[in-house]
Design a protein around this motif. Sequence first.
Motif, PDB file in Angstrom:
ATOM      1  N   ASP A 333       0.822  -1.211   0.000  1.00 53.80           N
ATOM      2  CA  ASP A 333       0.000   0.000   0.000  1.00 53.80           C
ATOM      3  C   ASP A 333       0.853   1.257   0.000  1.00 53.80           C
ATOM      4  O   ASP A 333       0.500   2.261  -0.644  1.00 53.80           O
ATOM      5  CB  ASP A 333      -0.933  -0.011   1.214  1.00 53.80           C
ATOM      6  CG  ASP A 333      -2.047   1.008   1.081  1.00 53.80           C
ATOM      7  OD1 ASP A 333      -2.754   0.984   0.043  1.00 53.80           O
ATOM      8  OD2 ASP A 333      -2.220   1.837   1.995  1.00 53.80           O
ATOM      9  N   ARG A 334       1.989   1.213   0.687  1.00 51.46           N
ATOM     10  CA  ARG A 334       2.896   2.368   0.697  1.00 51.46           C
ATOM     11  C   ARG A 334       3.406   2.655  -0.715  1.00 51.46           C
ATOM     12  O   ARG A 334       3.470   3.806  -1.143  1.00 51.46           O
ATOM     13  CB  ARG A 334       4.070   2.098   1.643  1.00 51.46           C
ATOM     14  CG  ARG A 334       5.028   3.273   1.774  1.00 51.46           C
ATOM     15  CD  ARG A 334       6.033   3.071   2.899  1.00 51.46           C
ATOM     16  NE  ARG A 334       6.979   1.995   2.627  1.00 51.46           N
ATOM     17  CZ  ARG A 334       6.965   0.801   3.206  1.00 51.46           C
ATOM     18  NH1 ARG A 334       6.040   0.504   4.107  1.00 51.46           N
ATOM     19  NH2 ARG A 334       7.876  -0.103   2.919  1.00 51.46           N
ATOM     20  N   GLN A 337       0.387   4.105  -2.804  1.00 51.93           N
ATOM     21  CA  GLN A 337       0.043   5.475  -2.420  1.00 51.93           C
ATOM     22  C   GLN A 337       1.126   6.470  -2.840  1.00 51.93           C
ATOM     23  O   GLN A 337       0.831   7.580  -3.271  1.00 51.93           O
ATOM     24  CB  GLN A 337      -0.203   5.549  -0.906  1.00 51.93           C
ATOM     25  CG  GLN A 337      -1.372   4.700  -0.427  1.00 51.93           C
ATOM     26  CD  GLN A 337      -2.645   4.925  -1.241  1.00 51.93           C
ATOM     27  OE1 GLN A 337      -3.007   6.066  -1.547  1.00 51.93           O
ATOM     28  NE2 GLN A 337      -3.312   3.829  -1.599  1.00 51.93           N
ATOM     29  N   ASP A 338       2.386   6.059  -2.739  1.00 56.95           N
ATOM     30  CA  ASP A 338       3.492   6.914  -3.187  1.00 56.95           C
ATOM     31  C   ASP A 338       3.358   7.208  -4.682  1.00 56.95           C
ATOM     32  O   ASP A 338       3.531   8.356  -5.122  1.00 56.95           O
ATOM     33  CB  ASP A 338       4.828   6.219  -2.900  1.00 56.95           C
ATOM     34  CG  ASP A 338       6.008   6.938  -3.514  1.00 56.95           C
ATOM     35  OD1 ASP A 338       6.464   7.940  -2.935  1.00 56.95           O
ATOM     36  OD2 ASP A 338       6.463   6.507  -4.600  1.00 56.95           O
ATOM     37  N   LEU A 340       0.598   7.070  -6.547  1.00 60.07           N
ATOM     38  CA  LEU A 340      -0.580   7.908  -6.806  1.00 60.07           C
ATOM     39  C   LEU A 340      -0.313   9.363  -6.434  1.00 60.07           C
ATOM     40  O   LEU A 340      -0.717  10.285  -7.154  1.00 60.07           O
ATOM     41  CB  LEU A 340      -1.781   7.366  -6.030  1.00 60.07           C
ATOM     42  CG  LEU A 340      -2.299   5.983  -6.461  1.00 60.07           C
ATOM     43  CD1 LEU A 340      -3.416   5.527  -5.532  1.00 60.07           C
ATOM     44  CD2 LEU A 340      -2.771   6.000  -7.913  1.00 60.07           C
ATOM     45  N   GLU A 341       0.389   9.578  -5.339  1.00 60.75           N
ATOM     46  CA  GLU A 341       0.705  10.939  -4.912  1.00 60.75           C
ATOM     47  C   GLU A 341       1.633  11.640  -5.897  1.00 60.75           C
ATOM     48  O   GLU A 341       1.625  12.872  -6.016  1.00 60.75           O
ATOM     49  CB  GLU A 341       1.347  10.911  -3.521  1.00 60.75           C
ATOM     50  CG  GLU A 341       0.369  10.548  -2.408  1.00 60.75           C
ATOM     51  CD  GLU A 341       1.079  10.277  -1.090  1.00 60.75           C
ATOM     52  OE1 GLU A 341       2.322  10.482  -1.031  1.00 60.75           O
ATOM     53  OE2 GLU A 341       0.407   9.843  -0.135  1.00 60.75           O
ATOM     54  N   LYS A 342       2.434  10.850  -6.622  1.00 64.82           N
ATOM     55  CA  LYS A 342       3.389  11.418  -7.568  1.00 64.82           C
ATOM     56  C   LYS A 342       2.845  11.463  -8.990  1.00 64.82           C
ATOM     57  O   LYS A 342       3.599  11.696  -9.938  1.00 64.82           O
ATOM     58  CB  LYS A 342       4.704  10.637  -7.513  1.00 64.82           C
ATOM     59  CG  LYS A 342       5.449  10.819  -6.189  1.00 64.82           C
ATOM     60  CD  LYS A 342       6.702   9.957  -6.110  1.00 64.82           C
ATOM     61  CE  LYS A 342       7.427  10.182  -4.779  1.00 64.82           C
ATOM     62  NZ  LYS A 342       8.600   9.269  -4.632  1.00 64.82           N
ATOM     63  N   GLY A 343       1.541  11.199  -9.154  1.00 68.11           N
ATOM     64  CA  GLY A 343       0.915  11.389 -10.455  1.00 68.11           C
ATOM     65  C   GLY A 343       0.485  10.144 -11.189  1.00 68.11           C
ATOM     66  O   GLY A 343      -0.054  10.235 -12.294  1.00 68.11           O
ATOM     67  N   LYS A 345      -1.792   6.838 -12.159  1.00 70.38           N
ATOM     68  CA  LYS A 345      -3.232   6.613 -12.227  1.00 70.38           C
ATOM     69  C   LYS A 345      -3.517   5.134 -12.027  1.00 70.38           C
ATOM     70  O   LYS A 345      -2.904   4.289 -12.677  1.00 70.38           O
ATOM     71  CB  LYS A 345      -3.777   7.065 -13.584  1.00 70.38           C
ATOM     72  CG  LYS A 345      -5.265   6.788 -13.768  1.00 70.38           C
ATOM     73  CD  LYS A 345      -5.728   7.154 -15.168  1.00 70.38           C
ATOM     74  CE  LYS A 345      -7.188   6.794 -15.375  1.00 70.38           C
ATOM     75  NZ  LYS A 345      -7.639   7.075 -16.774  1.00 70.38           N
ATOM     76  N   ARG A 351      -6.306  -0.321  -4.040  1.00 69.44           N
ATOM     77  CA  ARG A 351      -6.663  -0.334  -2.619  1.00 69.44           C
ATOM     78  C   ARG A 351      -6.630  -1.783  -2.108  1.00 69.44           C
ATOM     79  O   ARG A 351      -6.660  -2.739  -2.867  1.00 69.44           O
ATOM     80  CB  ARG A 351      -8.045   0.257  -2.400  1.00 69.44           C
ATOM     81  CG  ARG A 351      -9.165  -0.492  -3.109  1.00 69.44           C
ATOM     82  CD  ARG A 351     -10.503   0.230  -2.995  1.00 69.44           C
ATOM     83  NE  ARG A 351     -11.577  -0.520  -3.622  1.00 69.44           N
ATOM     84  CZ  ARG A 351     -11.823  -0.546  -4.926  1.00 69.44           C
ATOM     85  NH1 ARG A 351     -11.055   0.145  -5.749  1.00 69.44           N
ATOM     86  NH2 ARG A 351     -12.822  -1.254  -5.411  1.00 69.44           N
ATOM     87  N   MET A 374       9.252   6.909  -8.631  1.00 74.54           N
ATOM     88  CA  MET A 374       8.301   6.281  -7.710  1.00 74.54           C
ATOM     89  C   MET A 374       8.914   5.049  -7.052  1.00 74.54           C
ATOM     90  O   MET A 374       9.624   4.275  -7.711  1.00 74.54           O
ATOM     91  CB  MET A 374       7.028   5.907  -8.466  1.00 74.54           C
ATOM     92  CG  MET A 374       6.314   7.116  -9.064  1.00 74.54           C
ATOM     93  SD  MET A 374       4.941   6.656 -10.143  1.00 74.54           S
ATOM     94  CE  MET A 374       4.386   8.288 -10.699  1.00 74.54           C
TER      95      MET A 374
END
Length: 476
Positions: A333-334, A337-338, A340-343, A345, A351, A374
């Motif tokens: 998950d880390r 999420q990393d 997704l936070e960096k762009g 899709k 999830r 990433m």
Amino acid sequence: MPHKLNYINGQWTGSELAYMEVVNPFNGETIATVPKAGRREAEMAIDAAHQAFSSWSRLSAQERAGYLQRVANIMLENKEELARIMTLEMGKPLRESRGEVQYAASFLEWYAEEAKRIYGRTVPGRDASQRILVLKQPVGVVAAITPWNFPAAMVTRKLGPALAAGCTIIVKPAEQTPLTAIRLMEYCEQAGIPHGVVNLVTGDPAEIGDAFMSNPLVRKITFTGSTAVGKHLIRKSADQVKKVSMELGGHAPMIVFEDADVEKAVQGAISSKFRNAGQTCICMNRIYVHEKVYDRFVQAFAEAVSQLKVGDGLDEHTHVGPIIDRDGYEKIDRHVQDALEKGAKAVIGGRGHIVNERACFYQPTVLTNVNSDMLIMYEETFGPVAPIQTFQRDEEAIALANASPYGLAAYFYTESMKRGTKVMEALEYGIIGWNDALPSTAQAPFGGMKESGIGREGGSEGIEPYLETKYVSVGI
């Protein structure tokens, strides 16, 4: 709830010890307990293996081969039982567990034959009065430390060549999945393997590992697991210059060239990436697709991933089982999420689902718009997540694939012999799948370059690390 025991010198021991729980990762329920052994029990197993070595190593190759073949036969006769044990303690779908039993038995069958092919040679002497003989002899007592993700095959891939070479062995299975290894010891007992030749201890990895590394009777360490632990064992081995075989971490790239059979590449990516819920050291971790076929590949791949069923490995319809434990889940998950936070899709998934503290799942996930910054593109994720990046030139794809400290496995898809020959030679990996997503087989040497390991398992190369080379100069 059954309480299993350690197997030392032909005896089932450890009932007096504290115990560890073995958990079903699908629901978090305790399915068995095993002894929490430590240094004392490891030393007992080492002594037993040492005592058994002289007689076992003197057996003929045919005799040792016979024992290995009998264990393989027992495994195959009990395939359904062993597969169910694996699924219960590890979570992988039952169909995959059945396949692993077959795969695990193949190592014993292969090395039963290789036992008969440990050849020495004669070398011309310096003059007419000298004869030189080169002998191959077993290294001695072997300590094997095995991982949780392939609890049968990773034992037999070490057990087979060790016993074939004339070595004796102590197996320390992963704390999460000891039951499969224990059942394998029971099969060894049924096959009549002499006492002390095979031993098993479950328990504290630090104490048992320290006993293996500090005892001079252990002449070889064979380990499959993380690069960090492998480096620690290599450092410890230096004190006694122990022989080591290390199959360590990976971060396998997959390259889809513009002339690839896209349908074949999609099916290959599905079978590699989501096998064992992505918890394999050689599964495709990052996918590079040529810009001309990128959209076609992503669309077909996402559609195929959407059809995968997540659930209980005992359900015959399940494709993706649970994550082995909470730590594994949180790393996956880390990484997602990393990204997704960096762009990035999430085309599919993105999830997870936590059942309880000891049971969790992660949805099969496809990420696009990823880049090399990433975490998921340079750290091993060990989960059902496929990040996809586009490229334009062959040289660019090769450079991206090689930009890693790991060198275990790599994959590429092309229909061009010229391109494929250049790519396979340029990739810095020990295992290459060219239009083949499942390259592992008992008769081929398995292992990595760079920080992915030392030595090879499988093939004729796989028995060499268990042998010493001795030459004898004879004056006549």
